[in-house]
Design an enzyme around this catalytic site. Structure first.
Site, PDB file in Angstrom:
ATOM      1  N   ARG A 120       0.817  -1.232   0.000  1.00  0.00           N
ATOM      2  CA  ARG A 120       0.000   0.000   0.000  1.00  0.00           C
ATOM      3  C   ARG A 120       0.843   1.271   0.000  1.00  0.00           C
ATOM      4  NH1 ARG A 120      -2.537  -3.469   3.433  1.00  0.00           N
ATOM      5  NH2 ARG A 120      -4.423  -4.395   2.551  1.00  0.00           N
ATOM      6  N   LYS A 142       2.852  11.306 -11.316  1.00  0.00           N
ATOM      7  CA  LYS A 142       1.985  10.443 -12.127  1.00  0.00           C
ATOM      8  C   LYS A 142       2.754   9.161 -12.420  1.00  0.00           C
ATOM      9  CE  LYS A 142      -0.968  13.382 -14.975  1.00  0.00           C
ATOM     10  NZ  LYS A 142      -1.262  13.687 -16.377  1.00  0.00           N
ATOM     11  N   GLU A 184       9.471  18.358 -24.954  1.00  0.00           N
ATOM     12  CA  GLU A 184       8.798  18.740 -23.693  1.00  0.00           C
ATOM     13  C   GLU A 184       9.366  20.065 -23.173  1.00  0.00           C
ATOM     14  OE1 GLU A 184       6.146  17.189 -22.599  1.00  0.00           O
ATOM     15  OE2 GLU A 184       6.263  15.226 -23.574  1.00  0.00           O
ATOM     16  N   LYS A 220       6.867  23.081 -13.926  1.00  0.00           N
ATOM     17  CA  LYS A 220       6.041  21.907 -13.600  1.00  0.00           C
ATOM     18  C   LYS A 220       5.756  21.858 -12.095  1.00  0.00           C
ATOM     19  CE  LYS A 220       4.946  17.190 -14.376  1.00  0.00           C
ATOM     20  NZ  LYS A 220       5.116  15.964 -15.125  1.00  0.00           N
ATOM     21  N   GLU A 230      -4.636  16.991 -11.221  1.00  0.00           N
ATOM     22  CA  GLU A 230      -5.089  17.392 -12.560  1.00  0.00           C
ATOM     23  C   GLU A 230      -6.590  17.667 -12.661  1.00  0.00           C
ATOM     24  OE1 GLU A 230      -3.042  15.299 -15.776  1.00  0.00           O
ATOM     25  OE2 GLU A 230      -4.656  15.830 -17.132  1.00  0.00           O
ATOM     26  N   ARG A 234      -3.297  21.975 -14.215  1.00  0.00           N
ATOM     27  CA  ARG A 234      -2.343  20.950 -14.685  1.00  0.00           C
ATOM     28  C   ARG A 234      -2.662  20.505 -16.112  1.00  0.00           C
ATOM     29  NH1 ARG A 234       0.318  16.016 -11.042  1.00  0.00           N
ATOM     30  NH2 ARG A 234       1.702  15.285 -12.664  1.00  0.00           N
ATOM     31  N   ASN A 238      -0.811  19.476 -21.028  1.00  0.00           N
ATOM     32  CA  ASN A 238      -1.164  18.651 -22.196  1.00  0.00           C
ATOM     33  C   ASN A 238      -0.961  19.389 -23.510  1.00  0.00           C
ATOM     34  OD1 ASN A 238      -1.938  16.343 -20.761  1.00  0.00           O
ATOM     35  ND2 ASN A 238      -3.880  17.312 -20.222  1.00  0.00           N
ATOM     36  N   HIS A 241      -0.342  17.515 -26.727  1.00  0.00           N
ATOM     37  CA  HIS A 241      -0.517  16.085 -26.486  1.00  0.00           C
ATOM     38  C   HIS A 241      -1.748  15.477 -27.145  1.00  0.00           C
ATOM     39  CE1 HIS A 241       2.841  16.678 -23.847  1.00  0.00           C
ATOM     40  NE2 HIS A 241       2.864  15.407 -23.508  1.00  0.00           N
ATOM     41  N   HIS A 245      -0.742  12.595 -29.377  1.00  0.00           N
ATOM     42  CA  HIS A 245      -1.093  11.185 -29.152  1.00  0.00           C
ATOM     43  C   HIS A 245      -1.726  10.589 -30.408  1.00  0.00           C
ATOM     44  CE1 HIS A 245      -1.199  11.712 -24.503  1.00  0.00           C
ATOM     45  NE2 HIS A 245      -0.054  11.214 -24.895  1.00  0.00           N
ATOM     46  N   HIS A 257       7.231   9.773 -28.678  1.00  0.00           N
ATOM     47  CA  HIS A 257       6.247  10.640 -28.027  1.00  0.00           C
ATOM     48  C   HIS A 257       6.587  12.124 -28.275  1.00  0.00           C
ATOM     49  CE1 HIS A 257       3.525  12.077 -24.945  1.00  0.00           C
ATOM     50  NE2 HIS A 257       4.526  12.691 -24.350  1.00  0.00           N
TER      51      HIS A 257
HETATM   52  N1  LIG Z   1       4.572  10.093 -15.532  1.00  0.00           N
HETATM   53  C1  LIG Z   1       4.553  11.144 -16.310  1.00  0.00           C
HETATM   54  O1  LIG Z   1       4.164  12.241 -15.908  1.00  0.00           O
HETATM   55  C2  LIG Z   1       5.039  11.001 -17.713  1.00  0.00           C
HETATM   56  C3  LIG Z   1       5.251  12.143 -18.503  1.00  0.00           C
HETATM   57  C4  LIG Z   1       5.753  11.979 -19.782  1.00  0.00           C
HETATM   58  C5  LIG Z   1       6.045  10.713 -20.257  1.00  0.00           C
HETATM   59  N2  LIG Z   1       5.831   9.619 -19.463  1.00  0.00           N
HETATM   60  C6  LIG Z   1       6.162   8.274 -19.939  1.00  0.00           C
HETATM   61  O2  LIG Z   1       7.574   8.217 -20.149  1.00  0.00           O
HETATM   62  C7  LIG Z   1       7.838   7.196 -21.089  1.00  0.00           C
HETATM   63  C8  LIG Z   1       8.867   7.682 -22.081  1.00  0.00           C
HETATM   64  O3  LIG Z   1      10.043   8.020 -21.372  1.00  0.00           O
HETATM   65  P1  LIG Z   1      11.473   7.989 -22.074  1.00  0.00           P
HETATM   66  O4  LIG Z   1      11.404   8.692 -23.355  1.00  0.00           O
HETATM   67  O5  LIG Z   1      12.458   8.436 -21.062  1.00  0.00           O
HETATM   68  O6  LIG Z   1      11.611   6.446 -22.446  1.00  0.00           O
HETATM   69  P2  LIG Z   1      12.523   5.248 -21.924  1.00  0.00           P
HETATM   70  O7  LIG Z   1      12.506   5.148 -20.457  1.00  0.00           O
HETATM   71  O8  LIG Z   1      12.098   4.041 -22.680  1.00  0.00           O
HETATM   72  O9  LIG Z   1      13.982   5.650 -22.395  1.00  0.00           O
HETATM   73  C9  LIG Z   1      14.255   5.755 -23.775  1.00  0.00           C
HETATM   74  C10 LIG Z   1      15.428   4.877 -24.207  1.00  0.00           C
HETATM   75  O10 LIG Z   1      16.639   5.483 -23.771  1.00  0.00           O
HETATM   76  C11 LIG Z   1      17.448   4.555 -23.052  1.00  0.00           C
HETATM   77  N3  LIG Z   1      18.168   5.347 -22.065  1.00  0.00           N
HETATM   78  C12 LIG Z   1      17.653   5.952 -20.971  1.00  0.00           C
HETATM   79  N4  LIG Z   1      18.578   6.715 -20.375  1.00  0.00           N
HETATM   80  C13 LIG Z   1      19.718   6.574 -21.093  1.00  0.00           C
HETATM   81  C14 LIG Z   1      21.000   7.138 -21.004  1.00  0.00           C
HETATM   82  N5  LIG Z   1      21.310   8.058 -20.082  1.00  0.00           N
HETATM   83  N6  LIG Z   1      21.936   6.760 -21.909  1.00  0.00           N
HETATM   84  C15 LIG Z   1      21.621   5.877 -22.916  1.00  0.00           C
HETATM   85  N7  LIG Z   1      20.409   5.341 -23.072  1.00  0.00           N
HETATM   86  C16 LIG Z   1      19.464   5.694 -22.172  1.00  0.00           C
HETATM   87  C17 LIG Z   1      16.473   3.562 -22.483  1.00  0.00           C
HETATM   88  O11 LIG Z   1      17.105   2.324 -22.251  1.00  0.00           O
HETATM   89  C18 LIG Z   1      15.434   3.475 -23.601  1.00  0.00           C
HETATM   90  O12 LIG Z   1      15.854   2.572 -24.575  1.00  0.00           O
HETATM   91  C19 LIG Z   1       6.517   6.819 -21.722  1.00  0.00           C
HETATM   92  O13 LIG Z   1       6.113   5.572 -21.249  1.00  0.00           O
HETATM   93  C20 LIG Z   1       5.567   7.915 -21.268  1.00  0.00           C
HETATM   94  O14 LIG Z   1       4.239   7.449 -21.131  1.00  0.00           O
HETATM   95  C21 LIG Z   1       5.340   9.756 -18.221  1.00  0.00           C
END
Ligand SMILES: NC(=O)c1ccc[n+]([C@@H]2O[C@H](COP(=O)([O-])OP(=O)(O)OC[C@H]3O[C@@H](n4cnc5c(N)ncnc54)[C@H](O)[C@@H]3O)[C@@H](O)[C@H]2O)c1
Length: 355
Positions: A120, A142, A184, A220, A230, A234, A238, A241, A245, A257
């Site tokens: 929990r 999130k 972003e 942020k 949100e 907040r 978006n 987005h 999306h 993305h």
């Molecule tokens: N929670 C939130 O508020 C929020 C906001 C935006 C996006 N997201 C989520 O984030 C995700 C996308 O995140 P992302 O783009 O970081 O993707 P990711 O975590 O898959 O990383 C992208 C790629 O980069 C590699 N990588 C990461 N750090 C590295 C580094 N320092 N050196 C070399 N390689 C590295 C990873 O292994 C992966 O292959 C999505 O699932 C999206 O839904 C969440």
């Protein structure tokens, strides 16, 4: 090093700088007394940074256990979550222990949700290693995994105890990942900081990232403190987005993305400028910043398909949908429109030219 406090129900700090990962243990010990910490990372990031981070926690008196999973969005699912939760149980973590997310947004979202649900709720530390995770997913609480029916459909709001954005980690990021995170940053600049947009445009992918990450996180943090769950302001986050999306979906998720967000911002900014709700010249400034980051500035899909895919977004409420639109660089607002009006908006934004 810069420190930004996120004033949520339980406030926490985001530290932004260089060389922070090797101090992760010492910095975490300031907010959480030594315990067992499960460090969660994907295979790529673990190969680069796990040993240094684990050593740092051990030096600060923590016991460490390591959980490594295959890199990529396909790991952000219920099966991986269940496996991680079971790993925590097998290693006898308890409520006073910690889980650390070392990686990009996939690691942060999966780990954050595990922290929210294990017994929990146990403490979580975010150690973002992508630009996207540093400016976006690691801050704000999130967390989620994807379901077969769609992205991020199971999750929780769960704020971390500490976030360490070590900009040295961007040196190993592939350029396309840096670009995607840059989208972003452009979003934050469009939302609240015109000067930041100029810096991004000038510096492009060779930016001094800590100077860009800090104002993004600051923005942020302010929005999250005002609207943690949100219900209101907040929603501004978006920007780009809804159409973004849709573009991701239409590409069969072959675009990143951030590329979708870049397209989404372009489409609705151009449409807003044509409708006269956005000042003249904003689209051109946005376009220049996106180009500096080698991001797409044209959405290559048919307006009908974009509009239809946009209406599948979870931001839709019955026969209306909320669009986030720029009024000027650094000043955005949201407007709820009828779903029947969406195609006109998209058409205006996809058709070239301002007249
Ligand atoms: N929670 C939130 O508020 C929020 C906001 C935006 C996006 N997201 C989520 O984030 C995700 C996308 O995140 P992302 O783009 O970081 O993707 P990711 O975590 O898959 O990383 C992208 C790629 O980069 C590699 N990588 C990461 N750090 C590295 C580094 N320092 N050196 C070399 N390689 C590295 C990873 O292994 C992966 O292959 C999505 O699932 C999206 O839904 C969440």
């Amino acid at each position: 090093m810069q420190t930004i406090t996120v004033n949520t129900g339980r406030p926490y700090d985001v530290l932004i700088g260089r060389g922070l990962l090797v101090k992760a243990g010492e910095l975490t010990a300031r907010v959480h007394k030594p315990c067992t910490v499960a460090i969660v990372s994907d295979e790529t990031v673990a190969g680069l940074y796990m040993a240094g981070v684990a050593q740092s926690f051990q030096n600060a008196g923590f016991r460490t256990v390591e959980y490594v999973f295959p890199a990529g969005e396909q790991s952000k699912n219920m099966a991986q979550l269940a496996d991680l939760l079971d790993f925590l149980a097998q290693n006898e973590l308890g409520r006073s222990d910690l889980i650390a997310a070392l990686g990009g947004g996939v690691t942060g979202d999966l780990t954050g949700f595990a922290a929210a649900s294990f017994q929990r709720g146990i403490g979580c530390v975010q150690l973002p290693t992508t630009l996207l995770a540093a400016v976006d997913s690691s801050v704000g609480g999130k967390t989620a995994v994807n379901l077969p029916s769609g992205k991020n459909l199971a999750g929780a709001f769960w704020q971390p105890e500490l976030v360490l954005c070590d900009c040295d980690t961007f040196a190993t990021l592939p350029e396309e990942e840096l670009s995607a995170g840059g989208a972003e940053c452009v979003k934050y600049a469009m939302l609240g900081d015109g000067e930041l947009l100029e810096i991004i445009t000038k510096q492009g992918l060779n930016a001094k990232w800590e100077d860009i990450v800090a104002p993004c996180v600051e923005y942020k943090a302010r929005v999250v403190a005002e609207d943690e769950k949100e219900h209101g302001v907040r929603k501004l986050l978006n920007l780009g987005h809804t159409v973004g999306h849709a573009a991701e979906r239409l590409s069969g998720y072959s675009i990143r993305h951030g590329e979708g967000v870049a397209m989404g911002m372009m489409v609705l900014t151009l449409a807003a400028e044509k409708r006269g709700v956005c000042a003249r010249g904003v689209t051109a400034r946005l376009e220049a910043a996106l180009k500096a980051l080698k991001l797409p500035t044209v959405c290559p899909y048919a307006p009908e398909d974009i509009a239809k895919a946009s209406l599948g977004d979870k931001k839709r409420q019955g026969d209306s949908i909320t669009l986030v639109l720029p009024r000027a660089v650094g000043d955005c607002f949201w407007q709820t429109i009828k779903t029947s009006e969406m195609l006109d908006w998209v058409r205006l934004g996809v058709e070239k030219g301002l007249s």
